[in-house]
Design a protein around this motif. Structure first.
Motif, PDB file in Angstrom:
ATOM      1  N   LEU A  77       9.382 -39.628  43.707  1.00  0.00           N
ATOM      2  CA  LEU A  77      10.190 -39.990  42.551  1.00  0.00           C
ATOM      3  C   LEU A  77       9.908 -38.979  41.448  1.00  0.00           C
ATOM      4  N   THR A  78      10.859 -38.065  41.213  1.00  0.00           N
ATOM      5  CA  THR A  78      10.600 -36.964  40.283  1.00  0.00           C
ATOM      6  C   THR A  78      11.783 -36.705  39.361  1.00  0.00           C
ATOM      7  N   HIS A  79      11.481 -35.958  38.302  1.00  0.00           N
ATOM      8  CA  HIS A  79      12.512 -35.470  37.396  1.00  0.00           C
ATOM      9  C   HIS A  79      13.279 -34.357  38.110  1.00  0.00           C
ATOM     10  N   GLY A  80      14.592 -34.430  38.058  1.00  0.00           N
ATOM     11  CA  GLY A  80      15.410 -33.415  38.710  1.00  0.00           C
ATOM     12  C   GLY A  80      15.221 -33.443  40.222  1.00  0.00           C
ATOM     13  N   ASP A  81      15.483 -32.328  40.846  1.00  0.00           N
ATOM     14  CA  ASP A  81      15.433 -32.251  42.301  1.00  0.00           C
ATOM     15  C   ASP A  81      14.101 -31.736  42.839  1.00  0.00           C
ATOM     16  N   PHE A  82      13.042 -31.812  42.036  1.00  0.00           N
ATOM     17  CA  PHE A  82      11.717 -31.408  42.486  1.00  0.00           C
ATOM     18  C   PHE A  82      11.351 -32.124  43.790  1.00  0.00           C
ATOM     19  N   CYS A  83      11.672 -33.422  43.859  1.00  0.00           N
ATOM     20  CA  CYS A  83      11.311 -34.197  45.052  1.00  0.00           C
ATOM     21  C   CYS A  83      12.017 -33.658  46.294  1.00  0.00           C
ATOM     22  N   SER A  97      20.496 -38.194  32.381  1.00  0.00           N
ATOM     23  CA  SER A  97      21.513 -39.207  32.077  1.00  0.00           C
ATOM     24  C   SER A  97      21.163 -40.593  32.630  1.00  0.00           C
ATOM     25  N   ASP A  98      20.103 -40.706  33.420  1.00  0.00           N
ATOM     26  CA  ASP A  98      19.704 -42.004  33.983  1.00  0.00           C
ATOM     27  C   ASP A  98      18.988 -42.848  32.938  1.00  0.00           C
ATOM     28  N   SER A  99      19.430 -44.075  32.771  1.00  0.00           N
ATOM     29  CA  SER A  99      18.754 -44.995  31.853  1.00  0.00           C
ATOM     30  C   SER A  99      17.550 -45.609  32.573  1.00  0.00           C
ATOM     31  N   PRO A 100      16.586 -46.132  31.834  1.00  0.00           N
ATOM     32  CA  PRO A 100      15.449 -46.812  32.469  1.00  0.00           C
ATOM     33  C   PRO A 100      15.901 -47.934  33.408  1.00  0.00           C
ATOM     34  N   ASP A 101      16.929 -48.674  33.018  1.00  0.00           N
ATOM     35  CA  ASP A 101      17.422 -49.754  33.884  1.00  0.00           C
ATOM     36  C   ASP A 101      17.983 -49.209  35.197  1.00  0.00           C
ATOM     37  N   THR A 161       6.952 -42.262  36.314  1.00  0.00           N
ATOM     38  CA  THR A 161       5.749 -43.075  36.491  1.00  0.00           C
ATOM     39  C   THR A 161       5.846 -44.387  35.735  1.00  0.00           C
ATOM     40  N   THR A 162       6.302 -44.338  34.495  1.00  0.00           N
ATOM     41  CA  THR A 162       6.358 -45.573  33.710  1.00  0.00           C
ATOM     42  C   THR A 162       7.337 -46.580  34.310  1.00  0.00           C
ATOM     43  N   ASN A 163       8.438 -46.103  34.869  1.00  0.00           N
ATOM     44  CA  ASN A 163       9.385 -47.010  35.509  1.00  0.00           C
ATOM     45  C   ASN A 163       8.847 -47.529  36.840  1.00  0.00           C
ATOM     46  N   ALA A 164       8.201 -46.675  37.606  1.00  0.00           N
ATOM     47  CA  ALA A 164       7.646 -47.104  38.897  1.00  0.00           C
ATOM     48  C   ALA A 164       6.492 -48.086  38.705  1.00  0.00           C
TER      49      ALA A 164
END
Length: 134
Positions: A7-13, A38-42, A73-76
């Motif tokens: 689970l990463t920012h952008g396409d790093f994953c 553009s992704d919201s926390p929800d 991380t905070t969302n996971a």
């Protein structure tokens, strides 16, 4: 058996999974989830929830994120109490991913196995100039 969610920012994953595919023959236990600006926390939480719900409850899920205090991380972190076999690890790098993918972390004392693996992974971060006395 285990499942690994990168689970990463952008396409790093996606890129690091591609690198993993070059090194090991079977990375079918690894899935990716990219987060964009553009992704919201929800929305992020919903996508994580959908992934976790798609995995049988008896299969451990290792969620690996890129930045300790980042939105990934905070969302996971909301899902750690969801099941006792969800493990959240941050600081993704290829050495760590290889070890997690190849080691039977889900056997025995999972927490001890993870801590041991992370200590080993820290040893792979090296300032190579020191080897040349520079």
């Amino acid at each position: 058996m285990k499942k690994i969610l990168l689970l990463t920012h952008g396409d790093f994953c996606k890129g690091i999974k591609n690198s993993l595919d070059v090194i090991i023959s079977d990375s079918s236990m690894v899935d990716t989830l990219s987060v964009s600006v553009s992704d919201s926390p929800d929305e992020i939480k919903e996508r994580i929830q959908n992934y976790i719900d798609s995995v049988s409850e008896d299969i451990p899920v290792f969620i690996i994120t890129d930045i300790p205090a980042g939105s990934t991380t905070t969302n996971a972190a909301n899902f750690v109490p969801y099941r006792n076999n969800i493990h959240l690890i941050t600081g993704l790098n290829l050495g760590m991913l290889l070890a997690i993918a190849l080691q039977p972390l889900e056997e025995g004392n999972v927490k001890e196995n993870i801590h041991s693996l992370l200590e080993d992974a820290k040893e792979t971060i090296v300032y190579v100039n020191d080897m040349f006395g520079q």
